[in-house]
Design a protein around this motif. Sequence first.
Motif, PDB file in Angstrom:
ATOM      1  N   ARG A  25       0.819  -1.223   0.000  1.00  0.00           N
ATOM      2  CA  ARG A  25       0.000   0.000   0.000  1.00  0.00           C
ATOM      3  C   ARG A  25       0.849   1.268   0.000  1.00  0.00           C
ATOM      4  O   ARG A  25       0.335   2.359  -0.179  1.00  0.00           O
ATOM      5  N   GLY A 133      -8.550   1.182  13.074  1.00  0.00           N
ATOM      6  CA  GLY A 133      -9.307   0.522  12.024  1.00  0.00           C
ATOM      7  C   GLY A 133      -9.721  -0.898  12.373  1.00  0.00           C
ATOM      8  O   GLY A 133     -10.068  -1.680  11.493  1.00  0.00           O
ATOM      9  N   GLY A 153      -9.409  -7.697   8.412  1.00  0.00           N
ATOM     10  CA  GLY A 153     -10.421  -6.664   8.636  1.00  0.00           C
ATOM     11  C   GLY A 153     -10.576  -6.335  10.102  1.00  0.00           C
ATOM     12  O   GLY A 153      -9.593  -6.111  10.802  1.00  0.00           O
ATOM     13  N   ASN A 154     -11.832  -6.322  10.575  1.00  0.00           N
ATOM     14  CA  ASN A 154     -12.124  -5.982  11.972  1.00  0.00           C
ATOM     15  C   ASN A 154     -11.825  -7.171  12.875  1.00  0.00           C
ATOM     16  O   ASN A 154     -12.716  -7.742  13.510  1.00  0.00           O
ATOM     17  N   LEU A 156     -10.393  -7.324  15.668  1.00  0.00           N
ATOM     18  CA  LEU A 156     -10.666  -7.089  17.089  1.00  0.00           C
ATOM     19  C   LEU A 156     -12.016  -7.706  17.447  1.00  0.00           C
ATOM     20  O   LEU A 156     -12.123  -8.480  18.399  1.00  0.00           O
ATOM     21  N   GLN A 157     -13.047  -7.370  16.650  1.00  0.00           N
ATOM     22  CA  GLN A 157     -14.382  -7.899  16.920  1.00  0.00           C
ATOM     23  C   GLN A 157     -14.401  -9.425  16.783  1.00  0.00           C
ATOM     24  O   GLN A 157     -15.007 -10.114  17.605  1.00  0.00           O
TER      25      GLN A 157
ATOM     26  N   VAL B 189     -15.129   5.045  12.020  1.00  0.00           N
ATOM     27  CA  VAL B 189     -14.782   3.638  12.258  1.00  0.00           C
ATOM     28  C   VAL B 189     -14.406   3.452  13.725  1.00  0.00           C
ATOM     29  O   VAL B 189     -14.938   2.570  14.414  1.00  0.00           O
ATOM     30  N   GLU B 190     -13.512   4.307  14.218  1.00  0.00           N
ATOM     31  CA  GLU B 190     -13.069   4.180  15.614  1.00  0.00           C
ATOM     32  C   GLU B 190     -14.228   4.449  16.576  1.00  0.00           C
ATOM     33  O   GLU B 190     -14.347   3.799  17.615  1.00  0.00           O
ATOM     34  N   ILE B 193     -16.339   1.337  16.680  1.00  0.00           N
ATOM     35  CA  ILE B 193     -15.653   0.183  17.275  1.00  0.00           C
ATOM     36  C   ILE B 193     -15.451   0.355  18.782  1.00  0.00           C
ATOM     37  O   ILE B 193     -15.683  -0.570  19.551  1.00  0.00           O
ATOM     38  N   LEU B 210     -20.288  -0.802  10.143  1.00  0.00           N
ATOM     39  CA  LEU B 210     -18.932  -1.123   9.702  1.00  0.00           C
ATOM     40  C   LEU B 210     -18.966  -2.134   8.561  1.00  0.00           C
ATOM     41  O   LEU B 210     -19.749  -3.088   8.594  1.00  0.00           O
ATOM     42  N   GLU B 212     -16.213  -4.370   5.798  1.00  0.00           N
ATOM     43  CA  GLU B 212     -14.838  -4.720   5.472  1.00  0.00           C
ATOM     44  C   GLU B 212     -14.672  -4.726   3.973  1.00  0.00           C
ATOM     45  O   GLU B 212     -15.479  -5.304   3.240  1.00  0.00           O
ATOM     46  N   ARG B 216      -9.767  -3.900   4.871  1.00  0.00           N
ATOM     47  CA  ARG B 216      -9.821  -2.640   5.625  1.00  0.00           C
ATOM     48  C   ARG B 216     -11.253  -2.367   6.068  1.00  0.00           C
ATOM     49  O   ARG B 216     -12.199  -2.671   5.349  1.00  0.00           O
ATOM     50  N   VAL B 217     -11.393  -1.757   7.218  1.00  0.00           N
ATOM     51  CA  VAL B 217     -12.717  -1.481   7.757  1.00  0.00           C
ATOM     52  C   VAL B 217     -13.107  -0.035   7.452  1.00  0.00           C
ATOM     53  O   VAL B 217     -12.325   0.887   7.668  1.00  0.00           O
TER      54      VAL B 217
END
Lengths: 226, 226
Positions: A25, A133, A153-154, A156-157, B189-190, B193, B210, B212, B216-217
């Motif tokens: 990226r 993110g 992606g997410n 954390l969740q 996003v933050e 979350i 949210l 993905e 990326r979220v």
Amino acid sequence: MIKTSPGGGCIRAYIPFKANGAKSRLSKILNRKERQMLASLMLEDVLISLRSSRLDAITLLSTASDGITEIVKSHGIKCRIDDRDLNTAINSILKEDTDPVMIVMSDLPLLKSSEIDRILEFEEDIVIAPGLGGGTNILLVRSPKSFHVDYHGNSLQDHLNIAKESGLSVRIYHSFLAAVDIDEATDLVELLIHSDGRASSYIRNLGFYLVENDGRVTVKREVENA
Amino acid sequence: MIKTSPGGGCIRAYIPFKANGAKSRLSKILNRKERQMLASLMLEDVLISLRSSRLDAITLLSTASDGITEIVKSHGIKCRIDDRDLNTAINSILKEDTDPVMIVMSDLPLLKSSEIDRILEFEEDIVIAPGLGGGTNILLVRSPKSFHVDYHGNSLQDHLNIAKESGLSVRIYHSFLAAVDIDEATDLVELLIHSDGRASSYIRNLGFYLVENDGRVTVKREVENA
């Protein structure tokens, strides 16, 4: 060996590392060689922090042996080569290990040892330092066999859900210095502002500097891709 | 009144608030009324955290009296109206005050009282919790008359320079929860979350969720600007 886990057991950190083609990226502002160098220097920044923390052991989990021999040698760490995708490689480790395992991303050049030590102090089964993110930048798993990862992606969740399904307690540790991963050009702003480590010095030496534009801070390069 | 400053003196927090036209960078995804409501609810989230911290007193520093009467009343805080630019308004306060002053931005809906209490524990003359992108999201000034602010762009660096010129000691407190200010769509996003406060609930109720995309979220809205 110092036992750092409240529940006992040697705590080993694994740092996943993409030996080739990392940081795509950033391809608009860094060429392939520069991206590879940045990735290696960020890894070294992370290693320096981890080595001065209360962790017991460190293993570099690399997709290949290209270009990592010197790093492994100079930091006196173990190395494990696994060319499978991140989740498969980590879950394979979790299945094998009985002692607590910490997974630390390699692109966290702001990370300090104090953040690692703080994470080790928590008593929950799972400790997560989220990335910006919704990522999982640092993950401590006290009982590896009862957990599996799903990095994408997410995450954390996803990791909160997996912990819940397995009846594991979770602590989310909100850490600025662990949250900033370097993926895109805008992330270099935080690297230049908050770090004077190897990766930051390299980016500075490449000619990158901070500029203010309409009240917002961005990075510019003195000679673009010279 | 509890004295929370190591050097003594009542510590008052000032929260600058733009009563009209706030959060214009969110205009692509929120209309004017929604932006105003989001700004008010973020302010309330911040107020709730500040009120449960060890701060002695809170003043809302608003550019106008429009729409803030209820908030000031329900939170039992003082209000000061100053329609001048942020730096002039804050520097005017610093010139007047002799007790320590904390400046807290109003768009920090993730902020928790524990972060404020941590900042109050440091003994340096100046404590700064930076925002992402080099901002100064929270600023504690122990001797107001010996410091002035310059909020714009990389104000963290500017404030470090001002402190140095004045011979003041500085602590940078890297806090994830104080670093996330809500300026742009990606910042939502933050908010979604990491917060279940008033601002986050409002954004959820507007239909934001949210998604993905390529790992990326990002946020999407069920019915765009309905």
